[in-house]
Scaffold this motif. Structure first.
Motif, PDB file in Angstrom:
ATOM      1  N   VAL A 298     -16.609  -5.082  -1.041  1.00 15.83           N
ATOM      2  CA  VAL A 298     -16.564  -5.038  -2.494  1.00 15.83           C
ATOM      3  C   VAL A 298     -16.338  -3.602  -2.939  1.00 15.83           C
ATOM      4  N   THR A 299     -15.361  -3.397  -3.822  1.00 18.74           N
ATOM      5  CA  THR A 299     -15.196  -2.097  -4.459  1.00 18.74           C
ATOM      6  C   THR A 299     -14.941  -2.333  -5.936  1.00 18.74           C
ATOM      7  N   ASN A 300     -15.802  -1.775  -6.764  1.00 21.63           N
ATOM      8  CA  ASN A 300     -15.692  -1.925  -8.208  1.00 21.63           C
ATOM      9  C   ASN A 300     -15.981  -0.563  -8.825  1.00 21.63           C
ATOM     10  N   GLY A 301     -14.917   0.176  -9.156  1.00 24.12           N
ATOM     11  CA  GLY A 301     -15.104   1.532  -9.647  1.00 24.12           C
ATOM     12  C   GLY A 301     -15.683   2.404  -8.549  1.00 24.12           C
ATOM     13  N   ASP A 302     -16.829   3.041  -8.813  1.00 24.66           N
ATOM     14  CA  ASP A 302     -17.449   3.903  -7.813  1.00 24.66           C
ATOM     15  C   ASP A 302     -18.541   3.178  -7.036  1.00 24.66           C
ATOM     16  N   VAL A 303     -18.617   1.856  -7.174  1.00 19.10           N
ATOM     17  CA  VAL A 303     -19.601   1.053  -6.446  1.00 19.10           C
ATOM     18  C   VAL A 303     -18.887   0.254  -5.371  1.00 19.10           C
ATOM     19  N   SER A 304     -19.348   0.367  -4.131  1.00 20.38           N
ATOM     20  CA  SER A 304     -18.721  -0.390  -3.050  1.00 20.38           C
ATOM     21  C   SER A 304     -19.791  -0.901  -2.099  1.00 20.38           C
ATOM     22  N   SER A 305     -19.473  -1.981  -1.402  1.00 22.24           N
ATOM     23  CA  SER A 305     -20.401  -2.547  -0.431  1.00 22.24           C
ATOM     24  C   SER A 305     -19.630  -3.350   0.599  1.00 22.24           C
TER      25      SER A 305
END
Length: 228
Positions: free
Chosen positions: A208-215
């Motif tokens: 998951v990558t959403n803007g500066d958040v990833s996992s």
């Protein structure tokens, strides 16, 4: 960004981190996970096995890695009810908050009908039209699109395609999985999702990558796993 957009972004980030359906690319996922991902030279001639119907009580356990944080969550089929002569499946994402989703199969389409995020009455949505999650069975080059409104009435456009069948070697086992790439537009935000479905098992891996958040999410156990 107005309050509605801000709240929707918060819901979206949490939802994507829990369900683990998004990624930037196969190369990034393979590098980050250290997984042995092999491009299938000749994709299977047969389509990936069907996932429906599902049995009540079936569950999948996943592990999310986000920076230095690691935590687990479970997907569980908690109920199957008849609605308008259709079998509707309630699948809960069980973590710090429980996300409830209701699905139905119509022809070769797997559709999400509605979603409740925790106990917040404002964090509920009935998808109109029903959200086209995937087609079943999955075949190489299969593609589909969905347009509608998501949580808090935010407009969503989701384009997906099966790009390859790949061999994945994960701790929970080895799988040949269909790699699905989705390009999603949510108001002014643009996302790309990559996730892997294995025949007869379901979702086995995602990033998951959403803007500066990833996992990164991997399947670590499931109720019908063959036991030695």
């Amino acid at each position: 960004m107005n309050l509605s957009e801000t709240r929707y972004k918060q819901f979206s980030i949490t939802r994507f981190l829990l369900v683990g359906l998004q990624s930037l690319s196969l190369a990034c996922a393979a590098s980050a996970l250290g997984a042995n991902v092999l491009e299938a030279k000749e994709p299977p001639k047969k389509a990936v096995a069907t996932y429906f119907p599902m049995k009540k009580g079936t569950w999948w356990k996943y592990r999310i890695t986000r920076g230095d944080s690691v935590y687990d969550f479970t997907l569980r089929v908690v109920d199957v009810q008849k609605e308008n002569n259709e079998d509707v499946y309630e699948i809960d994402t069980i973590a710090q908050q429980t996300i409830k989703d209701w699905y139905v199969r119509r022809g070769d389409q797997i559709l999400r009908l509605r979603q409740h995020f925790g106990d917040n009455p404002s964090a509920r949505v009935v998808f109109e039209p029903p959200y086209l999650l995937m087609v079943d069975p999955l075949k190489l080059a299969s593609n589909w699109q969905w347009q509608g409104k998501g949580m808090l009435g935010v407009k969503v456009v989701d384009n997906s395609q099966v790009e390859a069948f790949e061999d994945l070697d994960l701790e929970v086992g080895k799988f040949n999985a269909a790699r699905i790439v989705s390009n999603v537009k949510q108001d002014k935000s643009r996302l790309q999702k990559v996730y892997w479905y294995a025949a007869g098992v379901g979702l086995v891996k995602s990033k998951v990558t959403n803007g500066d958040v990833s996992s990164i999410t991997e399947l670590i156990d499931y109720s019908f796993k063959p036991r030695k």
